[in-house]
Scaffold this active site. Structure first.
Site, PDB file in Angstrom:
ATOM      1  N   ASP A   1      -6.205  14.341   5.873  1.00 52.39           N
ATOM      2  CA  ASP A   1      -4.798  13.522   5.488  1.00 52.39           C
ATOM      3  C   ASP A   1      -5.263  11.968   5.343  1.00 52.39           C
ATOM      4  OD1 ASP A   1      -2.212  12.809   5.686  1.00 52.39           O
ATOM      5  OD2 ASP A   1      -2.534  11.555   7.141  1.00 52.39           O
ATOM      6  N   VAL A   2      -4.928  11.622   3.948  1.00 51.36           N
ATOM      7  CA  VAL A   2      -5.397  10.418   3.233  1.00 51.36           C
ATOM      8  C   VAL A   2      -3.978   9.609   3.415  1.00 51.36           C
ATOM      9  CG1 VAL A   2      -5.778   8.925   1.394  1.00 51.36           C
ATOM     10  CG2 VAL A   2      -7.003  11.352   1.856  1.00 51.36           C
ATOM     11  N   GLY A   3      -3.810   8.678   4.432  1.00 48.51           N
ATOM     12  CA  GLY A   3      -2.699   7.698   4.464  1.00 48.51           C
ATOM     13  C   GLY A   3      -2.845   6.367   3.897  1.00 48.51           C
TER      14      GLY A   3
ATOM     15  N   ASP B   1       2.281  13.976   3.635  1.00 47.89           N
ATOM     16  CA  ASP B   1       2.134  14.076   5.087  1.00 47.89           C
ATOM     17  C   ASP B   1       3.386  14.257   5.922  1.00 47.89           C
ATOM     18  OD1 ASP B   1       3.309  11.704   3.973  1.00 47.89           O
ATOM     19  OD2 ASP B   1       2.450  10.473   5.280  1.00 47.89           O
ATOM     20  N   ARG B   2       4.605  13.890   5.073  1.00 44.84           N
ATOM     21  CA  ARG B   2       5.798  14.247   5.840  1.00 44.84           C
ATOM     22  C   ARG B   2       6.108  15.725   5.951  1.00 44.84           C
ATOM     23  NH1 ARG B   2      10.430  10.585   2.992  1.00 44.84           N
ATOM     24  NH2 ARG B   2      11.528  11.404   4.786  1.00 44.84           N
TER      25      ARG B   2
ATOM     26  N   THR C   1       2.019   3.489   8.667  1.00 45.71           N
ATOM     27  CA  THR C   1       2.365   2.442   7.690  1.00 45.71           C
ATOM     28  C   THR C   1       3.658   2.116   7.539  1.00 45.71           C
ATOM     29  OG1 THR C   1       0.229   2.486   6.839  1.00 45.71           O
ATOM     30  CG2 THR C   1       1.427   1.008   5.846  1.00 45.71           C
TER      31      THR C   1
ATOM     32  N   THR D   1       6.516 -18.434  22.470  1.00 44.34           N
ATOM     33  CA  THR D   1       6.713 -18.020  21.158  1.00 44.34           C
ATOM     34  C   THR D   1       6.006 -16.585  20.921  1.00 44.34           C
ATOM     35  OG1 THR D   1       6.777 -20.220  20.109  1.00 44.34           O
ATOM     36  CG2 THR D   1       6.337 -18.309  18.491  1.00 44.34           C
TER      37      THR D   1
END
Length: 269
Positions: A6-8, A109-110, A135, A187
């Site tokens: 799987d290439v994300g 991928d979805r 991502t 902060t």
């Protein structure tokens, strides 16, 4: 053995299945500039960590959302493993009708995660909302039938953190982790609160809106790096399942017969 890749956008996940058993799972940083030979070296070294080699593989399947990587990856598998992989895309048999318009616009991928989520978490009554924290953070809706209905794409929490650091000159880059309290006393704490609790609010709000639009009850399955943090802080997530992508690739490969098997070698380029 089956190689599943799987290439994300940020990471490439590599798994090897022996039958239904996942022998190994490895992660590489995705590089859009990969060449065929660099990919072959990277895959060979990664498989070596699990004491495996190309010679152990006889089938392969690939899901890729980074177009410049798909060609070199396919060529690497053809040249060095003698396998032309099955690529998840238009025309592939998934066992799940796609109601997106147009269907080919849905990221591979979805579809893969939706197929696996239905197979692993179906009960005949509920549909699914699959939340993938990558991502981008995606929300994919699967009907009880099942059908892939559509979904939501939101910026991932990492993108949000990077944008805040890059666009606000006086704000530091911080680790994305749960702060002790919502009201930050410094902060770093204030930024962490905005990222973590703000993102949980986004997730809960979108899940509620999706549920209000469909006519059947939904279970929520989360996957990806931020899933566990959200699940600990919110009742909106029913189950966390980090095995969806590779398991989905295995299932889809099985539904497409012998496609993506050894011996389909093309002439090297």
């Amino acid at each position: 053995m089956l190689l599943a890749v799987d290439v994300g956008n940020s990471h490439t996940t590599v798994g090897v299945f022996e039958g239904e058993v996942l022998r190994c799972e490895l992660r590489l940083a995705t590089r859009r500039e990969w060449t065929r030979d660099e990919l072959a070296v990277g895959l060979r070294q990664a498989l070596g960590l699990a004491q495996l080699d190309f010679s152990a593989l006889d089938q392969a399947i690939v899901a890729c959302v980074v177009p410049p990587v798909l060609g070199p990856l396919t060529e690497a598998l053809v040249r060095y493993a003698d396998i032309e992989p099955l690529v998840v895309g238009p025309g592939i048999r998934t066992g799940m009708p796609i109601r997106y318009d147009p269907p080919q616009d849905v990221g591979a991928d979805r579809i893969v995660t939706a197929v696996a989520a239905h197979e692993r978490h179906r009960d005949g009554e509920h549909g699914l909302i699959v939340v993938d924290f990558g991502t981008a953070t995606t929300f994919d809706v699967v009907t009880p039938r099942p059908e892939y209905l559509g979904g939501v794409i939101a910026p991932g929490i990492g993108i949000a953190a990077d944008a805040l650091f890059e666009r606000a000159a006086k704000l530091p880059r911080v680790d994305i982790s749960r702060p002790d309290r919502v009201v930050g006393r410094n902060t770093v704490g204030a930024i962490q609160s905005g990222l973590v609790y703000g993102y949980i609010g986004l997730v809960e709000g979108l899940i509620a809106r999706i549920r209000s639009e469909v006519d059947w009850p939904c279970r929520v399955v989360a996957t990806g790096g931020f899933a566990s943090i959200v699940a600990r802080e919110s009742s909106a997530i029913d189950v966390v399942d980090d095995a969806l992508v590779l398991e989905g690739l295995r299932l889809i490969h099985g539904r497409n017969g012998a496609t993506g098997s050894r011996g389909t070698k093309r002439a090297p380029s």
